[in-house]
Design a protein around this motif. Structure first.
Motif, mmCIF file in Angstrom:
data_model
loop_
_atom_site.group_PDB
_atom_site.id
_atom_site.type_symbol
_atom_site.label_atom_id
_atom_site.label_comp_id
_atom_site.label_asym_id
_atom_site.label_seq_id
_atom_site.Cartn_x
_atom_site.Cartn_y
_atom_site.Cartn_z
ATOM 1 N N PRO A 34 0.788 -1.279 0.056
ATOM 2 C CA PRO A 34 -0.068 0.092 0.033
ATOM 3 C C PRO A 34 1.032 1.310 -0.075
ATOM 4 O O PRO A 34 0.587 2.141 -0.938
ATOM 5 N N ARG A 35 1.881 1.515 0.772
ATOM 6 C CA ARG A 35 2.842 2.654 0.895
ATOM 7 C C ARG A 35 3.638 2.640 -0.699
ATOM 8 O O ARG A 35 3.678 3.786 -1.012
ATOM 9 N N PHE A 36 3.606 1.568 -1.172
ATOM 10 C CA PHE A 36 4.674 1.605 -2.264
ATOM 11 C C PHE A 36 3.927 1.998 -3.398
ATOM 12 O O PHE A 36 4.266 2.998 -4.216
ATOM 13 N N THR A 37 2.645 1.642 -3.606
ATOM 14 C CA THR A 37 1.929 2.078 -4.686
ATOM 15 C C THR A 37 1.445 3.382 -4.548
ATOM 16 O O THR A 37 1.241 4.243 -5.441
ATOM 17 N N GLU A 38 1.329 3.906 -3.301
ATOM 18 C CA GLU A 38 1.077 5.439 -2.853
ATOM 19 C C GLU A 38 2.400 6.029 -3.198
ATOM 20 O O GLU A 38 2.230 7.301 -4.154
ATOM 21 N N ALA A 39 3.739 5.858 -2.784
ATOM 22 C CA ALA A 39 4.767 6.501 -2.907
ATOM 23 C C ALA A 39 5.221 6.544 -4.518
ATOM 24 O O ALA A 39 6.101 7.592 -4.914
ATOM 25 N N ALA A 45 -1.471 -3.580 -12.020
ATOM 26 C CA ALA A 45 -0.586 -4.809 -13.039
ATOM 27 C C ALA A 45 0.848 -4.393 -12.744
ATOM 28 O O ALA A 45 1.587 -5.258 -12.623
ATOM 29 N N THR A 46 1.445 -3.024 -12.472
ATOM 30 C CA THR A 46 2.701 -2.888 -12.266
ATOM 31 C C THR A 46 2.983 -3.562 -10.902
ATOM 32 O O THR A 46 4.105 -4.335 -10.753
ATOM 33 N N ALA A 47 2.439 -3.490 -9.847
ATOM 34 C CA ALA A 47 2.846 -4.367 -8.706
ATOM 35 C C ALA A 47 2.547 -5.650 -8.872
ATOM 36 O O ALA A 47 3.334 -6.364 -8.274
ATOM 37 N N GLY A 48 1.557 -6.246 -9.709
ATOM 38 C CA GLY A 48 1.798 -7.820 -9.992
ATOM 39 C C GLY A 48 2.775 -8.282 -10.657
ATOM 40 O O GLY A 48 3.553 -9.286 -10.406
#
Length: 137
Positions: A34-39, A45-48
């Motif tokens: 959650p913090r990485f997607t925010e930051a 898709a990128t997270a996956g």
């Protein structure tokens, strides 16, 4: 020094290696997602893809570790180095590309850790005994 001290040291250091490589380096990405997607303003898709890359590096490292089974200490060093460098990269990542490469590198640490530890334990601890090393029998 008591007989079980080397065995105890191997067990404690092995547990620490597994905790660091799996808990922090490999699965830490998911905990902080959650913090990485925010930051880094990255989508699902990128997270996956980053997580998939981490899993692939884990698999590749496990296969490589099995091929290096005759050199378990080298495999253990590879586990520590990949997990540590990957984790440092995650901590200092200025962008999503560096984050992705670091997560993938960190994921390899767990792939190296288990086969290396299994080989060390098999060659150093006599089954069914407490505190006896294989070379003591």
């Amino acid at each position: 020094m008591r007989e079980e001290d080397p065995v105890r040291a191997m067990v404690v250091s092995g547990m620490a290696l597994i905790a660091a490589t799996y808990g922090l380096a490999r699965f830490g990405y998911g905990l902080f997602l959650p913090r990485f997607t925010e930051a880094f303003q990255m989508g699902s898709a990128t997270a996956g893809f980053i997580q998939a890359g981490s899993f692939l590096s884990f698999c590749f490292a496990a296969v490589l570790a099995l091929r290096l089974a005759s050199r378990p200490r080298l495999v253990i060093v590879c586990a520590g180095v990949t997990a540590a460098l990957g984790s440092m990269g995650v901590a200092f990542a200025p962008n999503v590309e560096v984050l992705a490469m670091s997560v993938v590198l960190a994921g390899a640490g767990a792939g190296f850790a288990t086969p290396g530890l299994v080989t060390l334990i098999e060659s150093n601890i006599v089954p069914g005994t407490t505190g006896k090393r294989a070379d003591d029998s």
